[in-house]
Enzyme design. Structure first.
Site, PDB file in Angstrom:
ATOM      1  N   CYS A 134       0.834  -1.211   0.000  1.00  0.00           N
ATOM      2  CA  CYS A 134       0.000   0.000   0.000  1.00  0.00           C
ATOM      3  C   CYS A 134       0.867   1.259   0.000  1.00  0.00           C
ATOM      4  O   CYS A 134       1.429   1.627   1.036  1.00  0.00           O
ATOM      5  CB  CYS A 134      -0.934  -0.012   1.212  1.00  0.00           C
ATOM      6  SG  CYS A 134      -1.994   1.455   1.285  1.00  0.00           S
ATOM      7  N   CYS A 137      -0.614   4.153   2.123  1.00  0.00           N
ATOM      8  CA  CYS A 137      -0.431   3.966   3.566  1.00  0.00           C
ATOM      9  C   CYS A 137       1.036   4.196   3.971  1.00  0.00           C
ATOM     10  O   CYS A 137       1.304   4.856   4.964  1.00  0.00           O
ATOM     11  CB  CYS A 137      -0.808   2.544   3.999  1.00  0.00           C
ATOM     12  SG  CYS A 137      -2.211   1.829   3.163  1.00  0.00           S
ATOM     13  N   ASP A 138       1.964   3.650   3.210  1.00  0.00           N
ATOM     14  CA  ASP A 138       3.354   3.588   3.667  1.00  0.00           C
ATOM     15  C   ASP A 138       4.340   4.459   2.889  1.00  0.00           C
ATOM     16  O   ASP A 138       5.495   4.594   3.304  1.00  0.00           O
ATOM     17  CB  ASP A 138       3.845   2.124   3.606  1.00  0.00           C
ATOM     18  CG  ASP A 138       3.013   1.218   4.496  1.00  0.00           C
ATOM     19  OD1 ASP A 138       2.529   1.710   5.534  1.00  0.00           O
ATOM     20  OD2 ASP A 138       2.824   0.037   4.153  1.00  0.00           O
TER      21      ASP A 138
END
Ligand code: FAD
Ligand code: NAP
Length: 318
Positions: A134, A137-138
């Protein structure tokens, strides 16, 4: 209480099924979603192919208003994971992971799909510690650093473009010469100075220490190994359908599935079992798009409404 319809999964398919079932007159409709509603598109940094949506919006922005719209018509959201769906006589049993059960006249399965692992050495060991699926997200953790992206489909290329805005360099590693993404996306990747294409190459090992990842080894078609020193590796190599809720105690499936485990449906989203419908990424030949998942959800809901109406009318006659 018996539900008129149980919807399993709260992505674009499940939420649209929720909107159409409740607005179409079914009562006691519950959508079981184990996390926040919205589905996998909430992990996407940008969406530009949902009709009517213009400008730079993320998957999260797109999905934000959907639950509220459904709730207005009476959809109930149970934040619970469903372990198994079974059918006894004319009634479905929904077994939740906390061991409790609910009963429903009809079920629409919309559990979508999940990111696949590529299968190279160290991938599982470093998952969540430098290996990710992701970018939204990261990606921020790698601001000002170099990262590797693995895959040659739409997801890998779009997320490589997203990461190129945050990171100093993105190595895009693909096992073939040509990509399977949309032509416009391929063009944008090829024109991006921060993306280096590492083609005809397969990742063989991600390595590091207790602090996380320090590099990735890739092997090209001639057998040459290249060591790419990066602290972050993003894997986008496709998805597997989430069909576990359909698996029965004896290992069989509740309805017919194909060899990849995708649920076989007709054009009305009916499965081989009366009263059970499937919509979105979980079904055969899914285009794997938000718009088609939403369309499936609407079709499945209309089918569920006529199934429940017929069932209850017949019962009332007896
Ligand atoms: P999903 O979105 O997968 O939703 C399924 C839901 O079911 C999930 O919320 C999950 O938590 C829940 N669930 C699963 N199992 C259970 C259970 N046992 N109990 C309770 N809940 C459960 N499509 C586009 O059209 N345009 C794009 O630009 C685009 N970009 C993408 C970028 C990325 C990074 C990804 C991963 C996908 C992208 N897609 C895009 C594809 C799109 O997101 C999917 O096709 C779509 O989300 C499928 O919707 P769905 O409702 O079938 O399933
Ligand atoms: P995908 O299209 O299945 O592509 C997966 C990629 O990973 C392929 O390039 C494949 O290589 C590679 N791969 C598979 N296994 C591998 C392994 N073990 N090691 C290394 N590489 C491996 O998956 P996706 O990109 O996630 O897309 C899934 C679906 O969602 C598609 O239908 C896609 O169109 C859709 N989607 C659409 C959008 C959009 O419309 N904007 C955005 C994202 C996703 P090969 O090419 O050699 O097979």
């Amino acid at each position: 209480m018996t539900l008129e319809c149980a919807i399993i999964g709260g992505g674009p398919a499940g939420l649209t099924a929720g909107l159409y079932t409740t607005r179409g007159g079914l009562e006691n409709v519950v959508m079981y979603e184990k996390g926040m509603p919205g589905g996998q598109i909430t992990q996407s940094s940008e969406i530009e192919n949902y009709p009517g949506v213009t400008g730079d919006i993320s998957g999260m922005d797109l999905m934000m208003p959907w639950p509220k719209q459904c709730q207005k018509f009476g959809l109930q959201h149970d934040m619970a994971e469903v372990s198994r769906i079974s059918k006894k006589s004319n009634l479905f049993e929904i077994l939740k992971s906390d061991g409790t059960t609910m009963h429903a006249h009809s079920v629409i399965v919309c559990t979508g799909s999940s990111p696949r692992r590529a299968g190279f050495k160290g991938e599982d060991e470093f998952f969540g510690r430098g290996v990710s699926t992701c970018a939204t997200c990261d990606g921020f953790f790698y601001k000002g650093k170099e990262v590797a992206v693995i895959g040659g489909g739409d997801t890998a290329l779009e997320e490589a473009l997203y990461l190129a805005k945050i990171c100093t360099k993105v190595y895009l590693i693909h096992r073939r010469e040509s990509f399977r993404a949309a032509p416009n996306t391929i063009k944008r990747v090829e024109e991006n100075d921060k993306i280096e294409l590492v083609l005809n190459s397969t990742p063989t090992e991600v390595y590091g220490d207790a602090n996380g990842v320090s590099g990735l080894k890739v092997t090209n078609k001639n057998g040459n190994i290249r060591d790419i020193k990066v602290p972050g590796v993003f894997v986008f190599v496709g998805n597997d359908v989430n069909n576990q809720t359909l698996m029965q105690e004896d290992g069989s499936f509740l309805c017919d599935v194909n060899e990849q485990g995708q649920v076989i449906v007709d054009l009305s989203m009916k499965t081989s079992l009366p009263g059970l419908f499937a919509a979105g990424d979980i079904r055969i030949e899914a285009p794997k798009q938000v718009v088609s998942a939403a369309g499936d959800g609407a079709v499945a809901a209309l089918s569920a409404i006529s199934y429940v109406d017929k069932l209850l009318n017949e019962r009332n006659k007896i």
